[in-house]
Design a protein around this motif. Sequence first.
Motif, PDB file in Angstrom:
ATOM      1  N   GLN A  87       0.851  -1.198   0.000  1.00 49.50           N
ATOM      2  CA  GLN A  87       0.000   0.000   0.000  1.00 49.50           C
ATOM      3  C   GLN A  87       0.887   1.249   0.000  1.00 49.50           C
ATOM      4  O   GLN A  87       1.701   1.422   0.895  1.00 49.50           O
ATOM      5  N   PRO A  88       0.749   2.142  -0.991  1.00 51.96           N
ATOM      6  CA  PRO A  88       1.576   3.355  -0.995  1.00 51.96           C
ATOM      7  C   PRO A  88       1.121   4.352   0.076  1.00 51.96           C
ATOM      8  O   PRO A  88      -0.072   4.514   0.326  1.00 51.96           O
ATOM      9  N   TYR A  89       2.092   4.988   0.712  1.00 49.14           N
ATOM     10  CA  TYR A  89       1.831   6.020   1.715  1.00 49.14           C
ATOM     11  C   TYR A  89       2.725   7.214   1.444  1.00 49.14           C
ATOM     12  O   TYR A  89       3.850   7.073   0.974  1.00 49.14           O
ATOM     13  N   ASP A  90       2.210   8.370   1.777  1.00 49.71           N
ATOM     14  CA  ASP A  90       3.042   9.573   1.728  1.00 49.71           C
ATOM     15  C   ASP A  90       4.008   9.550   2.908  1.00 49.71           C
ATOM     16  O   ASP A  90       3.714   8.981   3.966  1.00 49.71           O
ATOM     17  N   LEU A  91       5.147  10.167   2.693  1.00 44.73           N
ATOM     18  CA  LEU A  91       6.135  10.332   3.754  1.00 44.73           C
ATOM     19  C   LEU A  91       6.238  11.794   4.134  1.00 44.73           C
ATOM     20  O   LEU A  91       6.046  12.680   3.296  1.00 44.73           O
ATOM     21  N   VAL A  92       6.555  12.056   5.374  1.00 41.12           N
ATOM     22  CA  VAL A  92       6.860  13.396   5.851  1.00 41.12           C
ATOM     23  C   VAL A  92       8.342  13.404   6.206  1.00 41.12           C
ATOM     24  O   VAL A  92       8.822  12.500   6.899  1.00 41.12           O
ATOM     25  N   THR A  93       9.071  14.389   5.694  1.00 43.92           N
ATOM     26  CA  THR A  93      10.481  14.537   6.030  1.00 43.92           C
ATOM     27  C   THR A  93      10.604  15.658   7.055  1.00 43.92           C
ATOM     28  O   THR A  93      10.048  16.749   6.879  1.00 43.92           O
ATOM     29  N   LEU A  94      11.304  15.347   8.133  1.00 45.33           N
ATOM     30  CA  LEU A  94      11.566  16.331   9.194  1.00 45.33           C
ATOM     31  C   LEU A  94      13.077  16.385   9.400  1.00 45.33           C
ATOM     32  O   LEU A  94      13.807  15.444   9.032  1.00 45.33           O
TER      33      LEU A  94
END
Length: 188
Positions: free
Chosen positions: A176-183
């Motif tokens: 399942q594709p998911y968005d990533l958040v970069t911090l």
Amino acid sequence: MSKLTIVPINHDYADALLAFEKDNRAYFKSLIEDREDGFYTLHNIHNEIEKGIEEWESDEAYKFFMCVDNKLMGRINLRQITRDTHTSIFNDRQNKSANTLIHQGEIGYRISQQYSGKGVTTSAVKLVKQYAFEELHLNRIVARVAVNNPGSQIVLLKNQFQFAERIQNGQAINGQPYDLVTLFCESL
């Protein structure tokens, strides 16, 4: 009061690491890509530990065990160590000179379901962040977190990480594709 320590990766914890991974496999599968069945053998765990030791010695990665009262309850890693890099997606946002040298690593972690949400990972990130800045002389730590994992984002925000970008379909978890958040977090 429980005592948290971070212990550099070593073979003394092989049995505990295997038990940790097996005991939490279903829990981790809900958050990250599942590992192949072959990962869950003592022989493979020793190979993973040996690889981690080699990466430590070559300044590629620094892997730790999170221990609560001397019992392994999680893993935390600094990987993809880069030094003397001039380019970064963050230079423009931070108004840094193009001549700024960037020494950075990417942090990642996993905690047992038993200790999830109890502040252990937040404390471990603080310890590893301190080690990265003071001992390894990194000046930036980056993290990439799936948007479906708000607990991990909270851990980073509590450790003064800042939002950098969102990457659409940046990770697949069990197909399942998911968005990533970069911090990211920088030393002062």
